[in-house]
Write a protein that holds these residues in place. Structure first.
Motif: not given
Length: 192
Positions: A68, A71, A79
Motif C-alpha cells: 500500500w 500509491r 489517497w
C-alpha cells in the motif's frame, strides 16, 4: 459457546462531535473509505468497483504493508493518508456513500461516524455491519462478497434517496452517552 446469555454494550462512538463538524458541508460526488490500509479491508475490491463504475473514490488511512505504500492518485482515486478529525468529518459529510468492506468486522466505528455525518453506507452483510447499518434506510448491505456484488450495491445506493436525518438518528444508538448509561446500568445490576 458457554450457553449463557450476554448483554451487548456497543463501544462508544463520538457521534455528536462528528455531527457538529459538518453543518455546512455540501454533498459531492465521491465514495469514501476510512481504514487501515491492509488486505482484509476490501480496498482492492473497492478499487476494482471504482474502475468498473468510474466514480470518484477517496481513501483515508495509513499504509500498513509494503503493497500500500507509495500509491499515487490516479483515475479518480485519491489517497489522502492520515487526516485531522475536522477534515475527516468534512470528508464523511461530503461523500455520496461510505464503503465498509471487511468481511468480518467485529463492530466498525467508521460506519457509525459516517452515519453521524449524514452519509449512508455500502457494507458487506457480515459481522458488526449487520447490527449498525439498516439495509435500505441508512445504507445498503450486500451478500455476494465480490466486485460484482459491490458494484450492484453501489448502483443500488445511488438510486436510493436515503435521509441524512435517518443516518444521524441511527448513529445515536452507538453514542458515548448511550454507552455510559448502559455500562452504569450493567455494573449496578451486577452489584445488586
Amino acid at each position: 459457546f458457554y450457553r449463557r446469555d450476554a448483554q451487548i454494550v456497543y463501544p462508544p462512538v463520538e457521534v455528536e462531535n462528528f455531527h457538529k463538524l459538518v453543518k455546512d458541508v455540501k454533498k459531492q460526488d465521491y465514495g469514501l473509505i476510512v481504514s487501515r490500509l491492509v488486505g482484509t479491508k476490501g480496498i482492492e475490491m473497492a478499487i476494482e468497483a471504482q474502475k468498473k463504475l468510474g466514480f470518484k473514490l477517496k481513501i483515508v488511512g495509513e499504509a500498513v504493508g509494503k503493497e500500500w505504500q507509495g500509491r499515487e492518485n490516479d483515475n479518480g482515486i485519491e489517497w489522502l493518508g492520515r487526516v485531522s478529525d475536522e477534515k475527516l468529518g468534512e470528508l464523511y459529510a461530503g461523500a455520496d456513500f461510505f464503503l465498509a468492506l471487511a468481511e468480518d468486522e467485529d463492530f466498525g466505528m467508521t460506519v457509525v461516524e459516517s452515519m453521524a455525518c449524514g452519509t449512508p453506507v455500502v457494507a458487506f452483510n457480515g459481522g458488526g455491519y449487520k447490527e449498525t447499518v439498516l439495509d435500505g434506510e441508512t445504507g445498503v448491505l450486500f451478500d455476494k462478497y465480490s466486485v460484482d456484488g459491490l458494484v450492484e450495491a453501489i448502483k443500488k445506493i445511488k438510486k436510493l434517496k436515503l435521509s441524512k436525518k435517518n443516518c444521524y438518528e441511527r448513529s445515536l444508538l452507538f453514542s458515548r452517552a448511550r454507552f455510559e448509561k448502559e455500562i452504569k446500568e450493567l455494573v449496578l445490576k451486577d452489584n445488586n
